[in-house]
Write a protein that holds these residues in place. Sequence first.
Motif, PDB file in Angstrom:
ATOM      1  N   SER A  80      -6.606 -84.161 -15.639  1.00  0.00           N
ATOM      2  CA  SER A  80      -5.526 -83.656 -14.791  1.00  0.00           C
ATOM      3  C   SER A  80      -5.055 -82.318 -15.327  1.00  0.00           C
ATOM      4  O   SER A  80      -5.276 -81.969 -16.487  1.00  0.00           O
ATOM      5  CB  SER A  80      -4.373 -84.661 -14.728  1.00  0.00           C
ATOM      6  N   GLY A  81      -4.398 -81.571 -14.463  1.00  0.00           N
ATOM      7  CA  GLY A  81      -3.891 -80.261 -14.851  1.00  0.00           C
ATOM      8  C   GLY A  81      -3.639 -79.418 -13.621  1.00  0.00           C
ATOM      9  O   GLY A  81      -3.806 -79.867 -12.477  1.00  0.00           O
ATOM     10  N   ALA A  82      -3.251 -78.188 -13.854  1.00  0.00           N
ATOM     11  CA  ALA A  82      -3.041 -77.260 -12.752  1.00  0.00           C
ATOM     12  C   ALA A  82      -4.375 -76.722 -12.277  1.00  0.00           C
ATOM     13  O   ALA A  82      -5.256 -76.397 -13.084  1.00  0.00           O
ATOM     14  CB  ALA A  82      -2.143 -76.112 -13.208  1.00  0.00           C
ATOM     15  N   ALA A  83      -4.542 -76.634 -10.963  1.00  0.00           N
ATOM     16  CA  ALA A  83      -5.785 -76.103 -10.415  1.00  0.00           C
ATOM     17  C   ALA A  83      -5.823 -74.589 -10.583  1.00  0.00           C
ATOM     18  O   ALA A  83      -4.810 -73.905 -10.412  1.00  0.00           O
ATOM     19  CB  ALA A  83      -5.903 -76.466  -8.943  1.00  0.00           C
ATOM     20  N   CYS A  84      -7.007 -74.086 -10.913  1.00  0.00           N
ATOM     21  CA  CYS A  84      -7.231 -72.643 -10.971  1.00  0.00           C
ATOM     22  C   CYS A  84      -8.360 -72.351  -9.983  1.00  0.00           C
ATOM     23  O   CYS A  84      -9.524 -72.663 -10.253  1.00  0.00           O
ATOM     24  CB  CYS A  84      -7.600 -72.204 -12.380  1.00  0.00           C
ATOM     25  N   VAL A  85      -8.005 -71.832  -8.822  1.00  0.00           N
ATOM     26  CA  VAL A  85      -8.974 -71.599  -7.753  1.00  0.00           C
ATOM     27  C   VAL A  85      -9.569 -70.203  -7.920  1.00  0.00           C
ATOM     28  O   VAL A  85      -8.853 -69.200  -7.845  1.00  0.00           O
ATOM     29  CB  VAL A  85      -8.310 -71.745  -6.366  1.00  0.00           C
ATOM     30  N   ILE A  86     -10.881 -70.170  -8.156  1.00  0.00           N
ATOM     31  CA  ILE A  86     -11.601 -68.898  -8.335  1.00  0.00           C
ATOM     32  C   ILE A  86     -12.809 -68.915  -7.411  1.00  0.00           C
ATOM     33  O   ILE A  86     -13.661 -69.790  -7.519  1.00  0.00           O
ATOM     34  CB  ILE A  86     -12.044 -68.704  -9.801  1.00  0.00           C
ATOM     35  N   ARG A  87     -12.885 -67.959  -6.521  1.00  0.00           N
ATOM     36  CA  ARG A  87     -13.947 -67.968  -5.507  1.00  0.00           C
ATOM     37  C   ARG A  87     -15.135 -67.088  -5.870  1.00  0.00           C
ATOM     38  O   ARG A  87     -16.192 -67.201  -5.270  1.00  0.00           O
ATOM     39  CB  ARG A  87     -13.381 -67.564  -4.155  1.00  0.00           C
ATOM     40  N   SER A  88     -14.981 -66.208  -6.845  1.00  0.00           N
ATOM     41  CA  SER A  88     -16.057 -65.279  -7.180  1.00  0.00           C
ATOM     42  C   SER A  88     -16.192 -65.160  -8.681  1.00  0.00           C
ATOM     43  O   SER A  88     -15.193 -65.177  -9.430  1.00  0.00           O
ATOM     44  CB  SER A  88     -15.772 -63.903  -6.571  1.00  0.00           C
ATOM     45  N   ALA A  89     -17.446 -65.012  -9.144  1.00  0.00           N
ATOM     46  CA  ALA A  89     -17.693 -64.828 -10.577  1.00  0.00           C
ATOM     47  C   ALA A  89     -17.016 -63.568 -11.097  1.00  0.00           C
ATOM     48  O   ALA A  89     -16.727 -63.446 -12.290  1.00  0.00           O
ATOM     49  CB  ALA A  89     -19.197 -64.773 -10.838  1.00  0.00           C
ATOM     50  N   ALA A  90     -16.751 -62.616 -10.204  1.00  0.00           N
ATOM     51  CA  ALA A  90     -16.090 -61.384 -10.622  1.00  0.00           C
ATOM     52  C   ALA A  90     -14.656 -61.627 -11.083  1.00  0.00           C
ATOM     53  O   ALA A  90     -14.071 -60.796 -11.781  1.00  0.00           O
ATOM     54  CB  ALA A  90     -16.094 -60.382  -9.468  1.00  0.00           C
TER      55      ALA A  90
END
Length: 802
Positions: A369-379
Amino acid sequence: MPQPSIIWFDRIGIADVPAVGGKNASLGEMTVALSGAGIRVPAGFATTAAAYRAYLDANGLEPKISALLDAYHGQKATLQQTGQAIRALFLESEFPAGIADEIRAAYEELGRRTGSEAPATAVRSSATAEDLPDASFAGQQETFLNVRGPRALLDACRRCYASLFTDRAISYREAKGFDHMDVALSIGVQQMVRSDLAGSGVMFSIDTETGFPHAAVISAAWGLGETVVQGSVDPDKYIVFKPLLAVPGAEPIIEKERGGKAFKMVYAEGGSRRTRIVETKPAEREAFVLDDADILQLARWAVAIEAHYGRPMDMEWAKDGESGVLFIVQARPETVQAGASATAFRHYRLKGKGTPLATGAAVGSAIASGAACVIRSAADIAHFRDGAVLVTETTDPDWVPVMKRAAGIVTDHGGTTSHAAIVSRELGVPAIVGTGGASKLIGDGQDVTLCCAEGDVGTVYAGLIPFEQTEVDVGALPETGTDVMVNIANPAAAFQWWRLPARGVGLARMEFIINSLIKVHPMALVHPERASPEDQRQIRELTRGYAEPADYFVDTLARGIAKLASPWHPHPAIVRLSDFKTNEYAHLIGGSAFEPKEENPMLGFRGASRYYDDRYREGFALECRALKRVRETLGFANVIVMVPFCRTPAEADRVLAVMAENGLRRGEHGLQVYMMCEIPSNVVLAEQFAGRFDGFSIGSNDLTQLVLGVDRDSDLLAGLFDERDEAVTRMIAEAIGKAHGAGIKVGICGQAPSNYPDFAAFLVREGIDSISLNPDSFVHTVAEIARAEAGARSPAARTQAG
């Protein structure tokens, strides 16, 4: 004697890892040693470690690389700067003339061997320290597909050399303690299989999530296999139960899950690109990539390859669309589950409930569990926050540094053999892959709980839900004279408990499979025209790909039962025929059109009374077809059929007659039929029932309800509901005595032995043959049973009995 620069696969063995790396040594080993088993490996050759070192020497690269690495270690340059500079050195260098000539000549010879002037090749990297039993990490070096012509081949080889120093490969060797200059790179040049015209994928000879050793797990997508490995598509998934492959005529495919397969990689025609990604056609998305014959063939190869290497294996396969022939294109040791204990494991359990946000394939069996970190690109990976739950569309090897720092990983795409899944296992980070759209459904910074502990379907829940972790070690459990079995309801979770030393499945509830996997009322599949328009639409969606809606029911139910029966095969698996109540049946898709409304469904149209009644008879025929299929086609002859809530001997006769009409005749093909002993009439007339069945299984919940007159679902009367009440225990003792007097077995599958150790001790004293427990109470209760057996054998107990 100097090492050659080129060696053909048919001259390579596994002992040649120092010369050609783990990947190429394995291809050569299979080419030489396993062709007799029918395993096909595409023709090819490998450049050697000596050729790599000659490349370094001819271009003076070693001192330059060492200087760049020293600068990195001295924190004068970043990992990215170091890797980029080293790769540039390789790409700006040239092959020594002699080695270049040897590669060109070998390419021409490959053309002669394959009957092509300019054969398409796969050019793969094979480092001398990868794919070893204790060192295997996904996607460190590059692979180039559809490489044609000598010039393009030399360019691909140069790029393979450069990929020995990708950022991820540098990081991995640093973590493993490998000296960068001690590692060499071999290049495998292999005939391309025309899987762009068919399909390809990945196969493991072990269940990668639980370590269950008797399963072959296959992923499949259309086109070239890179999409499966990269996780850019959601592939088909097939599971085969390996022990039954040796049984003549058996087809033990225990799971077939159709993936979305939205895209595929194919050859690019013309231009500088070698491959391209295209959308699949609707018919391809709805079809399975492999037919049953291909699935079974690959599984047999997995068994042969595993037996040859003496360890679980991770393999890649491809099917040629021109010839229809299957090939194995890679094989390496599976390094995560193969090293796990066969007796000790961790069990995770949520201690609360939450709102589901997304579901996908579970990787591992843990909770995070934890806060979500949404990352859509490797950049944007530099924005990742340590300890967060990484949520993204897909991952590739460049994401590894971030994945190491994540509490959990969630991806939109990919299956259990994708890059994200493989790396998550190796890092010990729980992941849920192939969610479809988690990166759009979960907000950045939102608190979430990622649960992989509920089976092979993982769920992302909103909020931080508390959970517990239990260390389970079954290695020191005592032996018991009583057969201790398990109650398993969910096929998705069956493999999680394979380490339990159970002597079979004491209760598998058919209605759970219908509710969770099939979702449709059986009669609505026989008569979909009677369902509402919306229910008909849902039925069409669920049954697409099947000639008849009823076939969907039979196939899905049969495979679900087989999966439940497999972890403890060849011990018996007792499968109870459906025992929905009318209100529960009505909640299934299409159910409201077929179910009457009853004031007291618990005592109404349920169990045996449905099977011969015209209102359900056709639905029951589907249940019988599924059981016949699982026993006689899939090969699970250990499945025993159990009839629930059978009120009278005359009703038993009617049920057995209907079963026989549908191909399930007691005694035929070794079929045993048991009866739930859960109604007072079952005990009073036990001798009469015993003449019709092979065994009894006491259902303590319903028996308590009916003996005490207490609704088992009533909160108001919960204090009166007690399986240990004297009236109930007398009935149970009578049932055990009468069953033994009639010469049949008797067990118990109710909740009481799991809840109350003293109740388990009572059953032992009465001489019950088997006790079936819930998996999470198995270890504790087995110890109580052993103590009760020891007490029953003590001098004091014998004196009292006398």
